[in-house]
Motif scaffolding. Sequence first.
Motif, PDB file in Angstrom:
ATOM      1  N   ARG A  23       0.821  -1.210   0.000  1.00  0.00           N
ATOM      2  CA  ARG A  23       0.000   0.000   0.000  1.00  0.00           C
ATOM      3  C   ARG A  23       0.855   1.261   0.000  1.00  0.00           C
ATOM      4  N   THR A  27       6.205   5.685  -1.701  1.00  0.00           N
ATOM      5  CA  THR A  27       6.105   6.763  -0.708  1.00  0.00           C
ATOM      6  C   THR A  27       7.408   6.995   0.049  1.00  0.00           C
ATOM      7  N   ASP A 140      -6.452   0.397   6.108  1.00  0.00           N
ATOM      8  CA  ASP A 140      -6.010   1.790   6.190  1.00  0.00           C
ATOM      9  C   ASP A 140      -5.538   2.219   7.581  1.00  0.00           C
ATOM     10  N   ASP A 174      -6.316   9.938   3.367  1.00  0.00           N
ATOM     11  CA  ASP A 174      -6.369   9.158   2.128  1.00  0.00           C
ATOM     12  C   ASP A 174      -5.041   8.423   1.992  1.00  0.00           C
ATOM     13  N   ASP A 176      -3.941   6.319  -0.102  1.00  0.00           N
ATOM     14  CA  ASP A 176      -3.384   6.266  -1.451  1.00  0.00           C
ATOM     15  C   ASP A 176      -2.742   7.586  -1.867  1.00  0.00           C
ATOM     16  N   ARG A 179       1.747   9.147  -1.044  1.00  0.00           N
ATOM     17  CA  ARG A 179       2.862   9.321  -1.976  1.00  0.00           C
ATOM     18  C   ARG A 179       2.901  10.715  -2.598  1.00  0.00           C
TER      19      ARG A 179
END
Length: 306
Positions: A23, A27, A140, A174, A176, A179
Motif C-alpha cells: 500500500r 512513498t 487503512d 487518504d 493512497d 505518496r
Amino acid sequence: MYKSRTHLRLLKEWQPVDAVIQRLEGTGFDLVHRINMDYRTTIDFLLALIDHYSVDLSCFIIGDQRITPKLDDVARITGFPIDVLPVLGRDYKANECPDVCNELLLSPELLHPKKRCDVILRKLLPFKNILPVLVGAGLDPYVRAYVLYVIGCFLTPPRGHSSVPCMYLSLLRDVDAIRNYAWGAALLCQLHHSMAEFKRAMIDGKNPQVMSFCAPFLTVFFYEHIPIIPCTLYDVDIYKENFEERELFSIFPLMMGWSHAVERKSKNSYIKKKREEFDVMLTNENIVWQPYARLPDNFLPHYLVG
C-alpha cells in the motif's frame, strides 16, 4: 548526556507485513524496513558536525568550503519523495484529537494524557498485528499507524521521545495519497531547524542535550562526501576496487547499503573517536564533491525522477 532522537531500535520492533508495504509503494515509507535497525550513530561525530554548522548560512563549513545536504541527497539516501506537495499538517485543537484518532486510528486511547494533540508512539505498536483477512479500506488504519510511527521514530523525530503530533494524521486520511507529499523535504527542513536550534542553544550556553533530526541520513551524507570518515571508523572504503562489499553502496536507497555494511564492520573493526578527532578529517582535502558519479543512470526509481 547527549542523545539523538532517531529511534532505529524502536523501528526494529515493527516489521511491516507485505500488505502494508504494498500500500505504501512509492512513498519512501515502504523502504524504511530494509534499513539495518542496529545501524550505529556516533554522537561524537554528530557533535563535531554541529560545531561546523553555520546557523546564518544554513550549511556546514568545512575548512573554507560550504557543504550541505540537498533534496537530491535525501532522495538518493532515503528514497522519500522531494518534489510533490508540501508536508503541511493541520493543527488540531485538543478537543478535536480524540475524534480524529477514533476515525483514522480506531481509538482515542492513543493520545498522550498531558499532550492531548500527540499520539504515544508505543501505543501504535499493536497495529503491527494485522488480521490476514483485512484488505482495502480495512487495512487503512494499520497503514496510517505505521507511517505515523516512522515519522515519530525516524523521519522528523520530535524533541520529546515518546509521542508524535496528531497534525500528520490530516495527511494520512487518504492512504493512497501519502505518496503525493514531499516527506523527504520535511526531513531536510527538520534537519536544518533542529541543527540551528541546537547550535543557538550551545552559543547561548544552555547546554542542549537532544538532537531531534534524522541522524542516520546526515551521517550517510557525510560518509558519502567525506569517505575518510567511514574508512577510519569502520574500515569501509567504497573507492577501493577490491572492497568486498562495494556492491552494497550502489543499491537504492543508499542508506540501506550503508546501514548493513557499517553495522557488520562495526562489530569487528569500529574505532571510537572523540569529538575533536573528527575535526582532523573534516577538511577541504577530504571532500568528494561528486560521490554519486559511481551510481548507474537508472539508480533512482520512476517516482523520484521529475
